[in-house]
Design a protein around this motif. Structure first.
Motif, PDB file in Angstrom:
ATOM      1  N   ALA A  51      -5.931   2.993   1.109  1.00  0.00           N
ATOM      2  CA  ALA A  51      -5.539   3.343  -0.258  1.00  0.00           C
ATOM      3  C   ALA A  51      -5.369   4.844  -0.429  1.00  0.00           C
ATOM      4  N   ILE A  76       0.812  -1.215   0.000  1.00  0.00           N
ATOM      5  CA  ILE A  76       0.000   0.000   0.000  1.00  0.00           C
ATOM      6  C   ILE A  76       0.847   1.267   0.000  1.00  0.00           C
ATOM      7  N   ILE A 135      -4.831  -2.432  -5.495  1.00  0.00           N
ATOM      8  CA  ILE A 135      -4.954  -2.741  -4.065  1.00  0.00           C
ATOM      9  C   ILE A 135      -6.240  -3.505  -3.789  1.00  0.00           C
TER      10      ILE A 135
END
Length: 469
Positions: A310, A57, A78
């Motif tokens: 994210a 991430i 992601i």
């Protein structure tokens, strides 16, 4: 046909039968636990998969940009594993026979392949290899459902142990959410002097090596749940001289002798199917409401957590007061996710976690409105969101497992996990797009979603009461 004696034996051995038990037996059933080594393996598997999910991430946005992508592509990369995890559950649950060893091996295999593919994207200079690697990891992430099902499986876990084991799963989830971004940030900081092992690819290589070693431990030490006796075994136990050709456990020859008809021909529907339909008809409107409420909160919690995870690297890099590198973003995410939940009554955990997470969202909304974003204020918001909604995820499945019949555990596990996956994938995409759609809109939508959950929660408060533990 199966004689009355055999049916009586089946009824005595069936773990889901309604036989009378003494108070002591009830207590033993309520507090039973699975094999310790196998339980530790399941919790460690959850931890390693959480690290696998989160380790990219902090640097995925920069990695995607280097290969020609953008922040939205990073968000898709992601979140996409959860979509493939949901798809892979369809064949896995068809062939797992209610067991756990096969899904564990599948998960280890695809996790290693996914990490290797993700790492090779740099050397091949192929952007979509990042996506392919994450999709392969998605198959491995199907194990998240099996971990939840294992901790609430009535064959091995008593009703007063389910929230406790679910808490351990959430603790490993919180540790993975903290350790993953931190390690990803540290790996990014090692530099880019090598085209094979560098700041972008090292998370993939390291996790592939760790999971390969763990796979060996799984093969050596994991003990699956013993299979219940088959009809043939039960008949042999009741009458050693009984002709076993009179029963066909798995369908047998379609052209069986008329004198020895197959089991499927002698009864229109299995007792389990009839029992399931009968139980389904007895589910009340309020119980359906509880099911819908838990699925909504499962989706909600992972939507918000996934969107923040994210969004933070993207927002932190874009905000003029922060200007984070992937290393700083990874450390920040890790600090916020470092805490986890303890045990208390399920509905109170859910209420406290939701209120705590909502407070973080509201504070962040007003910080954005005043334009006073700094490291301290953002950390306070992320800490509240991470702790609150991780706390709430502790009880979604354990609460349902205590309210519904044991036979429903597989169905409720699937429902909760698909809700988690839906929240994960949509949340990651929403988080990656947060800066472009506007951060006020980003957090505003999440507050509205929590408000919908609050209506569910307050309406069904009395129906959410269950045994503690």
């Amino acid at each position: 046909m199966i004689d009355l004696k055999l049916l009586l034996i089946l009824n005595q051995i069936n773990p889901f039968s309604s036989r009378h038990e003494t108070s002591d037996n009830h207590d033993q059933e309520d507090f039973k636990l699975p094999n310790l080594a196998s339980l530790v393996i399941m919790i460690l598997m959850n931890l390693l998969l959480q690290v696998s999910f989160f380790i990219v991430i902090s640097s995925s946005n920069k990695y995607a940009e280097y290969l020609g992508g953008n922040a939205t592509f990073s968000g898709v990369a992601i979140g996409i594993p959860t979509a493939f995890a949901g798809l892979s559950l369809i064949p896995l649950t068809k062939y797992d026979r209610g067991m756990y060893r096969m899904p564990l091996h599948v998960s280890c295999c695809f996790a290693i392949l996914g990490h290797v593919a993700y790492a090779l994207a740099f050397r091949t200079n192929f952007l979509y290899l990042i996506l392919i690697g994450r999709c392969l990891l998605g198959v491995a992430f199907s194990m998240f459902m099996y971990g939840k099902r294992y901790c609430t499986d009535p064959r091995i876990v008593g009703i007063r142990r389910r929230t406790t084991l679910a808490s351990w799963m959430v603790i490993s989830q919180g540790m993975g959410m903290s350790l993953g971004p931190f390690l990803g940030g540290v790996m990014y900081d090692i530099g880019f002097s090598n085209s094979i092992f560098n700041g972008y690819t090292s998370p993939g290589w390291i996790m592939a090596g760790i999971l390969a070693g763990f796979w060996v431990l799984v093969a050596k030490y994991f003990e699956d749940i013993p299979q219940p006796p088959t009809i043939l075994e039960l008949q042999s136990a009741s009458d050693p001289n009984a002709p076993i050709t009179s029963l066909e456990v798995k369908g047998g020859d379609k052209e069986a002798s008329p004198d020895y008809p197959s089991a499927s021909a002698t009864r229109p529907a299995s007792p389990v199917d009839e029992s399931f339909r009968a139980q389904l008809s007895l589910i009340t409107l309020s119980q359906w409401g509880v099911i819908a409420c838990m699925c909504w909160f499962s989706m909600l919690c992972f939507f918000i957590l996934g969107s923040w995870e994210a969004n933070l690297p993207v927002f932190g890099a874009a905000d003029e007061n922060l200007r984070w590198s992937p290393f700083a973003a990874g450390n920040f995410i890790a600090l916020g996710g470092i805490t986890a939940a303890r045990r208390t009554q399920d509905r109170k955990i859910l209420a406290f976690g939701t209120i705590l997470g909502l407070s973080g969202l509201i504070i962040f909304f007003f910080i954005l409105r005043t334009g006073k974003v700094n490291y301290g204020s953002l950390f306070t918001c992320w800490w509240s969101v991470a702790l609150g909604f991780n706390l709430a995820t502790t009880v979604t499945l354990s609460l349902l497992s205590k309210q519904l019949p044991p036979e429903w555990n597989g169905c409720t596990s699937m429902a909760i996990q698909y809700s988690n996956y839906t929240g994960r994938v949509t949340g990651a995409i929403w988080g990656g797009s947060g800066v472009s759609v506007g951060m006020m809109n980003f957090v505003g939508l999440e507050i509205v979603m929590v408000a919908i959950g609050a209506v569910f929660f307050t309406t069904l408060w009395r129906n959410l009461k269950t045994k503690t533990g």
